[in-house]
Design an enzyme around this catalytic site. Sequence first.
Site, PDB file in Angstrom:
ATOM      1  N   GLU A  32       0.837  -1.198   0.000  1.00  0.00           N
ATOM      2  CA  GLU A  32       0.000   0.000   0.000  1.00  0.00           C
ATOM      3  C   GLU A  32       0.871   1.246   0.000  1.00  0.00           C
ATOM      4  O   GLU A  32       1.848   1.319   0.741  1.00  0.00           O
ATOM      5  CB  GLU A  32      -0.888   0.009   1.259  1.00  0.00           C
ATOM      6  CG  GLU A  32      -1.989  -1.014   1.206  1.00  0.00           C
ATOM      7  CD  GLU A  32      -2.443  -1.461   2.597  1.00  0.00           C
ATOM      8  OE1 GLU A  32      -2.513  -0.627   3.501  1.00  0.00           O
ATOM      9  OE2 GLU A  32      -2.712  -2.663   2.752  1.00  0.00           O
ATOM     10  N   GLU A  57      -4.458  -6.817   2.403  1.00  0.00           N
ATOM     11  CA  GLU A  57      -3.232  -7.504   2.823  1.00  0.00           C
ATOM     12  C   GLU A  57      -3.315  -9.016   2.632  1.00  0.00           C
ATOM     13  O   GLU A  57      -2.331  -9.650   2.242  1.00  0.00           O
ATOM     14  CB  GLU A  57      -2.907  -7.193   4.288  1.00  0.00           C
ATOM     15  CG  GLU A  57      -2.425  -5.768   4.542  1.00  0.00           C
ATOM     16  CD  GLU A  57      -3.563  -4.798   4.813  1.00  0.00           C
ATOM     17  OE1 GLU A  57      -4.739  -5.205   4.698  1.00  0.00           O
ATOM     18  OE2 GLU A  57      -3.280  -3.634   5.139  1.00  0.00           O
ATOM     19  N   ASP A  82       1.770  -4.526  12.758  1.00  0.00           N
ATOM     20  CA  ASP A  82       0.446  -4.764  13.356  1.00  0.00           C
ATOM     21  C   ASP A  82      -0.579  -5.206  12.300  1.00  0.00           C
ATOM     22  O   ASP A  82      -1.493  -5.963  12.603  1.00  0.00           O
ATOM     23  CB  ASP A  82      -0.073  -3.487  14.020  1.00  0.00           C
ATOM     24  CG  ASP A  82       0.963  -2.846  14.920  1.00  0.00           C
ATOM     25  OD1 ASP A  82       0.737  -2.791  16.119  1.00  0.00           O
ATOM     26  OD2 ASP A  82       2.018  -2.418  14.405  1.00  0.00           O
ATOM     27  N   PHE A  83      -0.416  -4.718  11.077  1.00  0.00           N
ATOM     28  CA  PHE A  83      -1.393  -5.040  10.027  1.00  0.00           C
ATOM     29  C   PHE A  83      -1.178  -6.444   9.459  1.00  0.00           C
ATOM     30  O   PHE A  83      -1.963  -6.927   8.651  1.00  0.00           O
ATOM     31  CB  PHE A  83      -1.342  -4.023   8.873  1.00  0.00           C
ATOM     32  CG  PHE A  83      -1.503  -2.588   9.301  1.00  0.00           C
ATOM     33  CD1 PHE A  83      -2.149  -2.262  10.490  1.00  0.00           C
ATOM     34  CD2 PHE A  83      -1.004  -1.548   8.517  1.00  0.00           C
ATOM     35  CE1 PHE A  83      -2.291  -0.937  10.893  1.00  0.00           C
ATOM     36  CE2 PHE A  83      -1.146  -0.226   8.911  1.00  0.00           C
ATOM     37  CZ  PHE A  83      -1.778   0.078  10.097  1.00  0.00           C
ATOM     38  N   ILE A  84      -0.095  -7.108   9.885  1.00  0.00           N
ATOM     39  CA  ILE A  84       0.196  -8.437   9.384  1.00  0.00           C
ATOM     40  C   ILE A  84      -0.880  -9.416   9.850  1.00  0.00           C
ATOM     41  O   ILE A  84      -1.064 -10.479   9.254  1.00  0.00           O
ATOM     42  CB  ILE A  84       1.609  -8.893   9.833  1.00  0.00           C
ATOM     43  CG1 ILE A  84       2.280  -9.724   8.741  1.00  0.00           C
ATOM     44  CG2 ILE A  84       1.554  -9.676  11.137  1.00  0.00           C
ATOM     45  CD1 ILE A  84       3.752  -9.967   8.987  1.00  0.00           C
ATOM     46  N   HIS A 126      -0.749  -0.011  16.644  1.00  0.00           N
ATOM     47  CA  HIS A 126       0.200   0.544  15.679  1.00  0.00           C
ATOM     48  C   HIS A 126       1.636   0.522  16.181  1.00  0.00           C
ATOM     49  O   HIS A 126       2.516   1.043  15.526  1.00  0.00           O
ATOM     50  CB  HIS A 126      -0.170   1.994  15.337  1.00  0.00           C
ATOM     51  CG  HIS A 126      -1.347   2.118  14.427  1.00  0.00           C
ATOM     52  ND1 HIS A 126      -2.618   1.818  14.823  1.00  0.00           N
ATOM     53  CD2 HIS A 126      -1.440   2.503  13.134  1.00  0.00           C
ATOM     54  CE1 HIS A 126      -3.459   2.024  13.817  1.00  0.00           C
ATOM     55  NE2 HIS A 126      -2.775   2.433  12.775  1.00  0.00           N
TER      56      HIS A 126
HETATM   57  C1  LIG Z   1      -5.285  -3.382   7.880  1.00  0.00           C
HETATM   58  C2  LIG Z   1      -4.741  -2.026   7.701  1.00  0.00           C
HETATM   59  N1  LIG Z   1      -3.984  -1.743   6.623  1.00  0.00           N
HETATM   60  C3  LIG Z   1      -3.481  -0.510   6.445  1.00  0.00           C
HETATM   61  C4  LIG Z   1      -3.723   0.476   7.354  1.00  0.00           C
HETATM   62  C5  LIG Z   1      -3.133   1.857   7.167  1.00  0.00           C
HETATM   63  N2  LIG Z   1      -4.185   2.793   6.817  1.00  0.00           N
HETATM   64  C6  LIG Z   1      -4.776   3.586   7.738  1.00  0.00           C
HETATM   65  S1  LIG Z   1      -5.986   4.527   7.097  1.00  0.00           S
HETATM   66  C7  LIG Z   1      -5.712   3.906   5.541  1.00  0.00           C
HETATM   67  C8  LIG Z   1      -6.503   4.385   4.388  1.00  0.00           C
HETATM   68  C9  LIG Z   1      -7.928   4.101   4.544  1.00  0.00           C
HETATM   69  O1  LIG Z   1      -8.606   4.576   3.432  1.00  0.00           O
HETATM   70  P1  LIG Z   1     -10.173   4.653   3.456  1.00  0.00           P
HETATM   71  O2  LIG Z   1     -10.737   3.360   3.892  1.00  0.00           O
HETATM   72  O3  LIG Z   1     -10.627   5.197   2.161  1.00  0.00           O
HETATM   73  O4  LIG Z   1     -10.476   5.696   4.635  1.00  0.00           O
HETATM   74  P2  LIG Z   1     -10.040   7.228   4.714  1.00  0.00           P
HETATM   75  O5  LIG Z   1      -8.788   7.276   5.510  1.00  0.00           O
HETATM   76  O6  LIG Z   1      -9.895   7.758   3.347  1.00  0.00           O
HETATM   77  O7  LIG Z   1     -11.156   7.854   5.473  1.00  0.00           O
HETATM   78  C10 LIG Z   1      -4.683   2.964   5.558  1.00  0.00           C
HETATM   79  C11 LIG Z   1      -4.179   2.256   4.389  1.00  0.00           C
HETATM   80  C12 LIG Z   1      -4.497   0.147   8.489  1.00  0.00           C
HETATM   81  N3  LIG Z   1      -4.752   1.054   9.440  1.00  0.00           N
HETATM   82  N4  LIG Z   1      -5.007  -1.082   8.629  1.00  0.00           N
END
Ligand SMILES: Cc1ncc(C[n+]2csc(CCOP(=O)(O)OP(=O)(O)O)c2C)c(N)n1
Lengths: 340, 344
Positions: A32, A57, A82-84, A126
Site C-alpha cells: 500500500e 493484505e 500490526d497489520f500483518i 500501531h
Molecule cells: C489493515 C490495515 N492496513 C493498512 C492500514 C493503514 N491505513 C490507515 S488509514 C488507511 C486508508 C484508509 O482509506 P479509506 O478506507 O478510504 O479511509 P479514509 O482514511 O480515506 O477515510 C490505511 C491504508 C491500516 N490502518 N489497517
Amino acid sequence: MNKVRTLEFDEAIDDALGQAMAANPRVMVIGEDVGMIRHNLLVRFGRERIKSAPISESAFVGAGVTAAMAGLRPVVEVMIVDFIGVAMDAILNHAAKIKSFSGGKWNVPMVVRAACGGGYGDGGQHEQSLWGWLAHIPGLTVVVPSTPADAGGLMLAAIESDDPVIFLEHKLLSPSWLDFMGRGGRSTVEFDVPPTGTMGECPKKWQPLAIGKAACRREGEDLTLVSVGVGVHRCLEAAQELAKQRISASVLDLRSVVPLDKDILYEQILKTKRLIVVDEDYQGFGLSGEVAAVALESGLKFSFARVCTKQTIPFTRHLEDQVLPNTQRICAASIALMQN
Amino acid sequence: MQPDLWSLYRLMLYSRRFEEAVAALWHAGHISGEMHLGIGEEAIVAAVVSQLEDQDAMALDHRGTPPLLMRGVDPVRLLLEFLGHPDGLCGGHGGHMHLFSVKHLSASSGIVGASGPSAVGFALAAQHLRPGSVAVAFFGEGALNQGMLMESMNLAAAWHLPVLFVCKDNEWAITTKSATVTGGNLMNRAGSFGMKTMAVDGSDIEACWQSAWEALCQTRDNGEPVYLHASCIHLEGHFLGDQLIRTSRHPVKEMRKMTGPLMRSFAKMHGSNVRKRMGGLRHILATIQNIRTQMSIKRDPVVILRQKLHGEELQLKLLEDKIDTEIEQVLEACGLADVKVNDE
Ligand SMILES: Cc1ncc(C[n+]2csc(CCOP(=O)(O)OP(=O)(O)O)c2C)c(N)n1
Ligand SMILES: [Mg+2]
C-alpha cells in the site's frame, strides 16, 4: 576496503533494495502507498516494479507467496507489522510451510517488510513488535536490524535468501516512518531516538550480511544484556549507566530472532554468568523465554532476568514509556541480578 | 419526514469546532501519534447518527470522533482521552483510533475494514437481545478492498442482519487514489450481495438525512442490511501533518528536501528505461497535484448548510457563539484554557 558514506536507517534499506533491484529484474516491491513511500525507487524502476496495492493484505501477501514460488523475488510491504494480522494466513499456513510440504522441492523467496515498534504515542494497534510471535512459526526467518549498516546488509541478504524472511524496521530508527506516524512535520514533539541507530556509516556497495550472526556491541564481565532493534540501544545506554556503578555489562545485538545465534550467546553467558533479555515484544511465550530455554538446554548455569513489554501498549506517552523497556528498568533489573 | 436543519447544523458545527481544537492541540504537541479527523464528513455522519435510537450500535473506523460526539459522548472525556489523561474516555489507554463507549454500544478500530465484522457482531446481538435495534458500520472507500469487510457484507446479507454499511468515499486512501487499485464499481459490488444500495452527495445534509432515514427504516423494519455510499471530502487530508498536503501547500519548501534524493535516484545507473522512470516521476507529481481534490472547500458540508440557513443571521450568530463558548468550556475543563484554538 569498500568506500563508506553516512546514511540514515531507512535510506540504507532502500539503497540496498535499489542495488538488489538493479542487479536482478525479478525483484519487485508490492504494498500500500509504495508509490509515495518508496518514491525514490519508483523514479528509478517504474510503476511495474514498485507496485501499489489496495488495502487487501490477505490477498497481496498471499499473492506474494506464489509469485515468489513462480520465479519473482517480491518484497511485500505490510506498512506496519500490526497489520500483518490481516495477512497472517498467507504467512502462517503458506509462506512458512511450502518448503516442508513440498518435500523441499519448492521454496518461497519472499521478503515481508514492515515497520515495527513504539515510543511515539500511537497506541496499541500501531506500535507492536511481534517478532517473537512470527518467530514461533517454523519456516520463517525474522530479522530486526539496529543500525543503518545492518539494515542495508540484512535487506540484501533477505532478498537473496531462497526462503521467506520477515524484515522489521523500528520506527524510532527510521526517520521517514517516525515522521509519517509520529511527528507529522511537528517541531513540538520529542522522541527518545537513539542517534547511533538512525544514522551511520554504510558501505558504498552493499554486501549481504550473514543472517543469524549476532554482534557483540559492548564487552563486559558481570552480565550480558541481549536485545534487538531499539532495545540494543537502550541496553547500551544502560550499560554506560551501570559502568558508573562498577557493573560491567556486555551488550549482544541478536540482529535476527530466527535464526538465533546460540554460539555467541553461550560464549557471553559462560563469561558473565548473568543474562538479561531486553525485549520490546511481549514477555510471555516469546524471545526472552526462548533465549533462556536454549541457554538452559545447553547446560549453562546462570542467573536470569528479563525486561519486556507485558501488556497492550497504552496510548498515553508516560505509561507507554514505562511499559516499553527503558534504561531505568534495565538498570534496575541488572542491579537486582547482581545482588542475588 | 423532514430533517431539522438547525439541530443538524448544531451537531455538525460542534463536531467541526471540536476537531479544529483537536488540530490546534495536536500541532502544539499536546496530542501524540497520528490524528485522523472527520472534518468534511460531518453531513453523512450527522445524518445517520442523529437518527439512531438508544440501543443501536456503532462500529467506527479511524475517524471516530464526529460519530461519538454526535452520539452524545462527553466531549471533555473524549478530549482528555486524546491528551492521554487518566480521566479520558478510555483512561488514556486507547487514543483517537481506539475509542470505546459501552453506554453507546460503540467500538472503534484502527485496522482498516474492521468495522465490518464489528457491526455484524453488534447486529447479531441486536437480533437476539435487542430486536428492532440496528448496527452501523462507518468506513472509507479504501476499506472496501479489505476482505473482512466483503465477508461481513455477505454475512449480514446471508444472516439477514440489521446492518447499515456507510461508506464515506473521499476517493483517496492515504496517498493512493482508490480508483487506481479498485476493480469494478463499488455500488455494484455492494449490491451484488443482494443488499439495497443508495448513493448520496456527502456535502448535502438534506440529501444525506433523507437517504439515512430511508436506509435506517429499511434495515430496522426488515432486519436486512443496507449499503449507503456518500461522497465526502477530507479538508485536512488523510491525517494531520499529511506530508502530501504539506508538499502541495508549500511546494518550494517541501520539494527542496525531496528533490535532491529523488533526482539522484532518477538518474542512477542500472534500473528501468527512461520511459518507465518518467512514468514514475509523473505519478509522484500527479499525486502531489491531485491530492487536494479531496479538499475542495466548495464541498464543505458545514459551509453549504450554513448557506441554506442564511437570512437568519441573528439565530446563526447566537448558535455559533454558543458553540464557541461550549468548546472553550471543554478546553477549560481539560486544563487548556490558554490554548489558542484559532491560531493555527
Ligand atoms: C489493515 C490495515 N492496513 C493498512 C492500514 C493503514 N491505513 C490507515 S488509514 C488507511 C486508508 C484508509 O482509506 P479509506 O478506507 O478510504 O479511509 P479514509 O482514511 O480515506 O477515510 C490505511 C491504508 C491500516 N490502518 N489497517
Ligand atoms: Mg478514503
